[in-house]
Design an enzyme around this catalytic site. Structure first.
Site, mmCIF file in Angstrom:
data_model
loop_
_atom_site.group_PDB
_atom_site.id
_atom_site.type_symbol
_atom_site.label_atom_id
_atom_site.label_comp_id
_atom_site.label_asym_id
_atom_site.label_seq_id
_atom_site.Cartn_x
_atom_site.Cartn_y
_atom_site.Cartn_z
ATOM 1 N N CYS B 182 0.877 -1.198 0.037
ATOM 2 C CA CYS B 182 0.163 0.007 -0.005
ATOM 3 C C CYS B 182 0.839 1.327 -0.019
ATOM 4 O O CYS B 182 -0.042 2.390 -0.101
ATOM 5 C CB CYS B 182 -0.831 -0.033 1.171
ATOM 6 S SG CYS B 182 -1.662 -1.755 1.582
ATOM 7 N N HIS B 322 -3.559 7.642 5.634
ATOM 8 C CA HIS B 322 -3.401 6.532 5.061
ATOM 9 C C HIS B 322 -4.862 5.917 5.238
ATOM 10 O O HIS B 322 -5.531 5.476 4.557
ATOM 11 C CB HIS B 322 -2.556 5.606 5.705
ATOM 12 C CG HIS B 322 -2.244 4.158 4.833
ATOM 13 N ND1 HIS B 322 -2.244 4.121 3.594
ATOM 14 C CD2 HIS B 322 -2.401 3.138 5.497
ATOM 15 C CE1 HIS B 322 -2.009 2.950 3.422
ATOM 16 N NE2 HIS B 322 -2.385 2.067 4.587
ATOM 17 N N GLU B 333 -2.314 5.031 13.281
ATOM 18 C CA GLU B 333 -2.089 6.294 12.468
ATOM 19 C C GLU B 333 -2.414 7.559 13.314
ATOM 20 O O GLU B 333 -1.520 8.507 13.472
ATOM 21 C CB GLU B 333 -2.843 6.565 11.321
ATOM 22 C CG GLU B 333 -2.403 7.574 10.200
ATOM 23 C CD GLU B 333 -2.957 7.549 8.898
ATOM 24 O OE1 GLU B 333 -3.841 6.585 8.645
ATOM 25 O OE2 GLU B 333 -2.546 8.321 8.058
ATOM 26 N N LYS B 354 -9.872 7.458 1.022
ATOM 27 C CA LYS B 354 -10.279 6.212 0.851
ATOM 28 C C LYS B 354 -11.802 5.896 1.104
ATOM 29 O O LYS B 354 -12.251 4.836 0.788
ATOM 30 C CB LYS B 354 -9.261 5.137 1.760
ATOM 31 C CG LYS B 354 -8.063 5.341 0.988
ATOM 32 C CD LYS B 354 -7.098 4.249 1.836
ATOM 33 C CE LYS B 354 -5.739 4.194 1.261
ATOM 34 N NZ LYS B 354 -4.910 5.273 1.863
ATOM 35 N N HIS B 359 -9.430 1.746 -1.326
ATOM 36 C CA HIS B 359 -8.056 1.631 -1.026
ATOM 37 C C HIS B 359 -7.336 1.058 -2.391
ATOM 38 O O HIS B 359 -7.478 0.059 -2.806
ATOM 39 C CB HIS B 359 -7.687 0.514 0.033
ATOM 40 C CG HIS B 359 -6.120 0.655 0.270
ATOM 41 N ND1 HIS B 359 -5.226 1.268 -0.202
ATOM 42 C CD2 HIS B 359 -5.754 0.136 1.601
ATOM 43 C CE1 HIS B 359 -4.220 0.957 0.225
ATOM 44 N NE2 HIS B 359 -4.375 0.557 1.458
ATOM 45 N N PHE B 418 1.477 -3.096 3.949
ATOM 46 C CA PHE B 418 1.574 -4.418 4.491
ATOM 47 C C PHE B 418 2.956 -4.867 4.664
ATOM 48 O O PHE B 418 3.636 -4.902 3.681
ATOM 49 C CB PHE B 418 0.741 -5.401 3.723
ATOM 50 C CG PHE B 418 -0.664 -5.713 4.334
ATOM 51 C CD1 PHE B 418 -0.668 -6.550 5.277
ATOM 52 C CD2 PHE B 418 -1.648 -5.357 3.639
ATOM 53 C CE1 PHE B 418 -1.837 -6.719 5.759
ATOM 54 C CE2 PHE B 418 -3.056 -5.673 3.915
ATOM 55 C CZ PHE B 418 -3.086 -6.286 5.370
#
Lengths: 423, 435
Positions: B182, B322, B333, B354, B359, B418
Site C-alpha cells: 500500500c 492513510h 495512525e 479512501k 483503497h 503491509f
C-alpha cells in the site's frame, strides 16, 4: 555530486547452486565448476526444459535463530533464500544485533515475481474446478475453495516480503524498498541504496536479491516467454556466454546480499572495507540497439573518472541468449573495448533478481584473492559478440570492476566498484 | 550548493471516481462513494462482494496505439492511460522540444501482475494427487502448457509495465519500479524526487498503478480478514476512523505525476502545479501483517518528511491520512500523528479519501498526492465520509462528511504498506521563494 558521503561495501552474502558463502562459491568458480544440472527436486521429464541451478540442500533453519523460526512457515522459498543471504552478509560484515542505529538501518531488495507454493492451491482448486468449462466454479469458490487456503496465503509470496522479513529479523527500521526490475532488480536496488546513504537516510543498508525459477510453475511459465536453453542432454554445457553456439539461458535459484555502509560509519566500527561504489548509471535502450546501454556505461565511467584507468575487467550479464549477449557485447565494444570480460552465469546459472549482485560478489572476492576466475563454456567466440572474454583465470591487474546488468526489454544499468586501497 | 527543487508539472489519474483530477476532486468534494457490487467477476460466494472499480475502462480511449499492452494486465493499462494524461498535461509527450529524453526517468509503484486465475487453478486441479498430497508434474505440465497464454504470463513479470512506459513514451533515463504494497505509489514519488535531487534525472514520470479486484486478490485479502464485509451497504463500508469500521474496501486505478527539476521546468516554460518539498521513508520492522500499535515507524516517517522539507508541524494545513478503515491502522495512525504534532494534532484537518475511492493499494499514495495538490490549489479539503460514530481511540478532526474551504500551503500524505513500509510525502503550493 550533491553529497560527499562515500558508500562502501563491508559484507557479502551468497547462496547459489554452487554453495553457501562467498568462499565456497568463488572456489567453485575458480575450479570451473557449474551448478547447472538436470533438475532433481522434481521429475522434469515432461518439461521441455529439464535443467537448471537448484539448491536441494538449502535449509533456511540454518540461517535463522530458533526463536524466529516460526516465521519460516510464512515465507516462500524465495523469501527464505533472501533472508539467508542477508544473514550471511551481516555475519561477513560483523554487524551483530545492536551494532548500528535501527532507525538508520535500511533494506533494499530487487525482485521478480515470486512463485507461490502450488500445493497451497491444490485442494481449493480441485474442489471447485469445473473440467467441462475449464473454469473455477465461482458460485462455490468462496465457500468451498477459499477456506482451504492458508490464511496467510497472499503474504507468502508478495515480492516485498523478502525485504520485510529481513527488516523484522534484523530490526532494520530505516528505508525499506523492493525494486521490481526482474533480472535487473538487484543492481537497481544497489543504485537506490547508494543514493539513500548519500542523502543521509541511512548509514547501513542490506541490499540484495533473491529468486527461484526452478520450480514447476516458474519453469513452465518462463519457458513460454524467455529464451531458455533446450540443451537438456548436456546441462553443464548449456549456458554459453557470448559463445557462437549459445541457445538460451538456464534458470536457477539463489540469493545474494551486500552490506552497504557510509564510509565513516564503517571506519568508526573498524569494519573491513571490501570496495567502494564509485559510480552507478541506468537507462532504457529501446529495442536493445546498444547505443542506450553504451550511454549508460559512459555515464558510469564519467562519474568515476578517477577509477576508469584502474578498471580491471567488465563483469557482464551475458545470460546466454542470442539477442541479449549480442546487445551487451555491442555496448561494451563501443565503450570499453580494451577491457577483458568475464561472465559467471555458466557457473551460477541465471539467478534472476539475485544475479547481478551474486556475480558482482565473485569479482569483489577476486580482488582480495588477486586472481580473476575464467568464463566457463565460452568455447567459440561469436561474431556478433565482439568482446574479449577471459577463457582462463588471470591475475588481477587493476583496482576496479565495471558490472553490467539488463533486461531483455532494454532496461540497463552499470556500476563501478573500486576495490583498491583508497583514501 | 542548494538542493535541487522538485516540482510537479503534470498529473494524470484513472480512478473509480473519474479519469481527470477535476472529475475526481469534484466527486470527492460532493462526498460521493465510488464503491459498488463487484461487476468484473462473479464474487457472489466470497465474504466481500463489493469494491470501487474503474468502470468501462478502455485503453484505446486514451492512447492512439495500444499494441504494446495487448496482453497486459489492467494495472499496466491504467499506468499507460494515466501516463498519457500526465505527459499531455505537462506538454511532454514524445517529440516535445527542448527535452533531453535521456534525462527522463520512470518510477512506477505497483503490485504483482494479475495471475490467469482459471489457467493457474485448472492446471493445479488437474495435476493434484490427493492421496500423496503432491502435484503430478506430467499432468500439470500437459494441461498448463495448453492453457497458459504466453503473452499474459509474460506481462506478469514485474519489469514489463515499466518497460512499456519507457518504450511508448520515449523515456530513456533510469527505469525504476517498486512494490511495497500500500506504500508503493508514494514510495515511487519519494524516490523519484531523490533521483532528481541527486542529479540522476531532470524529469521523472512517477506514480502508482494497481488493481487487485480479481478473484485471487479479493480472496487473499479476505483470508487476512482485512476487507470490510458490509455487503448490505457497500457505499458505507469504507468508514475510516469511525468506531464501526470493519476493514478496507478495495479500489483500483493509477496516479502518474511528472516530477521535474525546478530550473528545468522554468526554462521550458512548464506550468508548475506544486512542489514535492519533503518525504520520509521508514520501516516498522515489527510484523508482516500488522502495523506497530503505537505507530512507531509511521511517526518517525512523518518526522523525517517534516525535517526534509524544513517545515514546522504548524505549517502543515492538511493531512491526507492513510486511513484504511481497518481497526489497527486508523488507531495507530492517529497515535502517530499525535506523537509528531503534539497538541497541534487537534487543530489539523485530517481526512481519508479512501472513504470514497476505496483503497487503491499500490496506486493509493500517488492518487492521494494528486488529491493533496488539488486540495491546495482549490483551497478545499475533501471529507472523510461515513463518519458517524466517534471512536475514543481516534479523536482528531477527520473533516467528517462535508468538505471544508480552507486556504493552506502544505499537505502531508501518509501511505503505510503491509509488511511495514511507511512513506510520508509533503506536497506544497509552489512559491518562487523556497519555504
Amino acid at each position: 555530486m550533491s553529497s560527499t558521503r562515500r558508500v562502501v561495501i563491508t559484507g557479502m552474502g551468497l547462496l547459489t547452486p554452487l554453495g553457501a558463502g562467498t568462499v565456497a562459491n568463488w572456489d567453485a568458480v575458480l575450479a570451473g565448476r557449474t551448478g547447472i544440472a538436470r533438475l532433481r527436486m522434481f521429475d522434469p521429464t515432461p518439461l521441455s526444459v529439464q535443467i537448471g541451478g537448484e539448491i536441494p540442500e538449502f535449509d533456511a533453519k540454518n540461517y535463522i535463530e530458533k526463536k524466529d523460526r516460526k516465521s519460516l512457515k510464512h515465507m516462500s522459498r524465495t523469501v527464505q533464500l533472501g533472508v539467508a543471504a542477508a544473514r550471511l552478509a551481516l555475519d561477513d560484515a560483523r554487524l551483530g544485533k545492536g551494532a548500528t542505529n535501527p532507525d538508520r538501518f535500511g533494506v533494499v531488495y530487487g525482485t521478480g515475481t515470486i512463485p507461490g507454493e502450488l500445493l497451497d492451491l491444490a485442494a481449493p482448486a480441485a474442489a471447485t474446478f469445473d473440467r467441462e468449462t475449464g473454469r473455477i466454479d465461482m458460485s462455490r469458490w468462496g465457500t468451498e475453495g477459499m477456506p482451504l487456503l492458508p490464511p496467510m496465503w497472499l503474504l507468502n509470496h508478495v515480492p516485498n516480503m523478502t525485504a520485510c522479513h529481513v527488516s523484522i529479523l534484523n530490526d532494520a527500521r530505516g528505508p525499506n524498498n523492493t525494486i521490481t526490475l526482474s533480472h535487473l532488480g538487484s543492481l537497481m536496488a544497489l543504485g537506490e541504496a547508494v543514493r539513500m546513504i548519500r542523502r543521509g537516510s541511512a548509514d547501513v543498508i542490506i541490499v540484495g536479491g533473491a529468486d527461484t525459477r526452478t520450480d514447476l510453475l516458474s519453469l513452465i511459465r518462463c519457458s513460454l516467454f524467455l529464451n531458455l536453453s533446450r540443451r537438456n542432454a548436456e546441462p553443464e554445457l548449456a549456458l554459453r556466454p557470448f559463445d557462437r553456439d549459445r541457445d538460451g539461458t538456464v534458470l536457477g535459484e539463489g540469493a545474494a546480499a551486500l552490506i552497504l555502509e557510509d564510509i565513516d560509519h564503517a571506519r568508526q566500527r573498524g569494519a573491513t572495507i571490501l570496495g567502494e561504489v564509485v559510480a552507478f548509471a541506468a537507462g532504457f535502450d529501446a529495442g536493445c540497439h546498444g547505443s542506450g546501454f553504451a550511454r549508460v556505461i559512459r555515464q558510469a565511467c564519467a562519474q568515476a573518472s578517477d577509477s576508469v584507468a584502474a578498471l580491471d575487467h567488465v563483469n557482464a550479464r551475458a545470460p546466454g541468449t542470442i539477442p541479449d549477449d549480442a546487445w551487451e557485447a555491442r555496448a561494451i565494444r563501443g565503450t570499453v573495448p580494451q577491457l577483458p570480460v568475464v561472465a559467471y552465469k555458466a557457473n551460477l546459472s541465471n539467478l534472476g533478481a539475485a544475479a547481478d549482485i551474486a556475480e558482482l560478489i565473485l569479482s569483489l572476492h577476486a580482488f582480495r584473492q588477486g586472481i580473476l576466475p575464467a568464463t566457463r563454456n565460452h568455447a567459440h567466440p561469436a561474431v556478433d559478440c565482439p568482446v574479449t572474454v577471459c577463457r582462463q583465470a588471470r591475475p588481477i591487474q587493476g583496482q576496479a570492476v565495471l558490472k553490467l546488468g539488463g533486461t531483455e526489454l532494454g532496461q540497463c544499468a552499470a556500476v563501478i566498484v573500486h576495490c583498491g586501497t583508497s583514501g | 550548493m542548494a538542493r535541487r527543487r522538485v516540482v510537479i508539472t503534470g498529473i494524470g489519474v484513472i480512478s473509480p471516481l473519474g479519469d481527470s483530477p477535476n472529475r475526481l476532486f469534484e466527486a470527492l468534494q460532493a462526498g460521493k462513494s465510488g464503491v459498488s457490487p463487484i461487476h468484473r467477476f462473479d464474487a457472489s460466494s466470497l465474504p466481500t462482494r463489493f469494491a470501487a472499480e474503474v468502470a468501462d475502462f478502455r485503453l484505446a480511449d486514451y492512447l492512439p496505439e495500444t499494441k504494446l499492452w495487448q496482453d497486459a494486465g489492467l494495472a499496466s493499462e491504467f499506468a499507460a492511460a494515466a501516463s498519457q494524461l500526465a505527459l499531455a498535461d505537462a506538454g511532454l509527450l514524445p517529440g516535445a522540444t527542448g527535452v533531453d529524453r535521456t534525462r527522463f526517468a520512470v518510477y512506477l509503484g505497483t503490485g504483482e501482475g494479475t495471475q490467469q486465475f482459471d489457467a493457474l487453478m485448472g492446471a493445479v486441479a488437474v495435476g493434484y494427487v490427493p492421496q500423496s498430497r503432491s502435484i503430478d508434474s506430467a499432468r500439470y505440465a500437459a494441461f498448463a502448457t495448453q492453457v497458459y497464454h504466453p503473452g499474459r504470463e509474460y506481462e506478469q513479470e514485474l519489469h514489463t509495465p515499466i518497460a512499456h512506459l519507457a518504450e511508448y513514451f520515449d523515456l530513456q533515463g533510469p527505469n525504476y519500479g517498486c512494490l511495497t504494497a500500500c506504500a508503493a505509489g508514494a514510495q515511487a514519488l519519494a524516490e523519484a524526487t531523490d533521483l532528481i535531487r541527486a542529479g540522476e534525472a531532470d524529469l521523472v514520470l512517477a506514480g502508482g498503478a494497481h488493481s487487485m479486484i480479481h478473484p485471487l486478490g479479493v480472496t487473499g485479502f479476505n483470508l487476512l480478514t482485512a476487507l470490510s464485509t458490509r455487503n448490505d451497504a457497500p457505499q458505507q463500508a469504507s468508514r475510516p476512523f469511525d468506531r464501526d469500521r470493519d476493514g478496507f474496501v478495495l479500489g483500483e486505478g493509477a496516479g502518474m505525476l511528472i516530477l521535474e527539476e525546478l530550473d528545468h521546468a522554468r526554462r521550458r516554460g512548464g506550468k508548475i502545479l506544486g512542489e514535492l518539498t519533503g518525504f520520509g521513508v521508514t520501516c516498522d520492522a515489527y510484523r508482516v501483517t500488522d502495523s506497530h500499535p503505537e505507530g512507531r515507524g509511521a511517526a518517525e516517517c512523518m518526522r523525517q518528511a517534516l525535517a526534509d522539507s524544513g517545515l514546522k508541524p504548524e505549517q502543515i494545513g492538511y493531512i491526507n491520512a492513510h486511513g484504511t478503515s481497518t481497526k489497527v491502522n486508523d488507531a495507530a495512525e492517529t497515535a502517530a500523528i499525535k506523537q509528531v504534532f503534539g497538541q497541534h494534532a487537534y487543530q489539523i484537518p485530517i481526512s481519508s479519501t479512501k472513504s470514497m475511492t476505496g483503497h487503491l493499494i499500490g496506486a493509493a499514495g500517488a492518487v492521494e498526492a494528486i488529491i493533496c495538490l488539488e486540495a491546495i490549489r482549490r483551497g478545499m479539503i475533501p471529507p472523510t465520509i461515513n463518519y458517524t460514530t466517534p471512536d475514543p481511540e481516534c479523536d482528531l478532526d477527520y473533516v467528517p462528511n462535508h468538505p471544508r474551504a480552507c486556504r493552506f500551503d502544505h499537505a502531508l500524505s501518509n501511505s503505510f504498506g503491509f509488511g511495514g513500509q511507511n512513506v510520508s510525502l509533503i506536497i506544497s503550493r509552489y512559491s518562487a521563494e523556497p519555504g
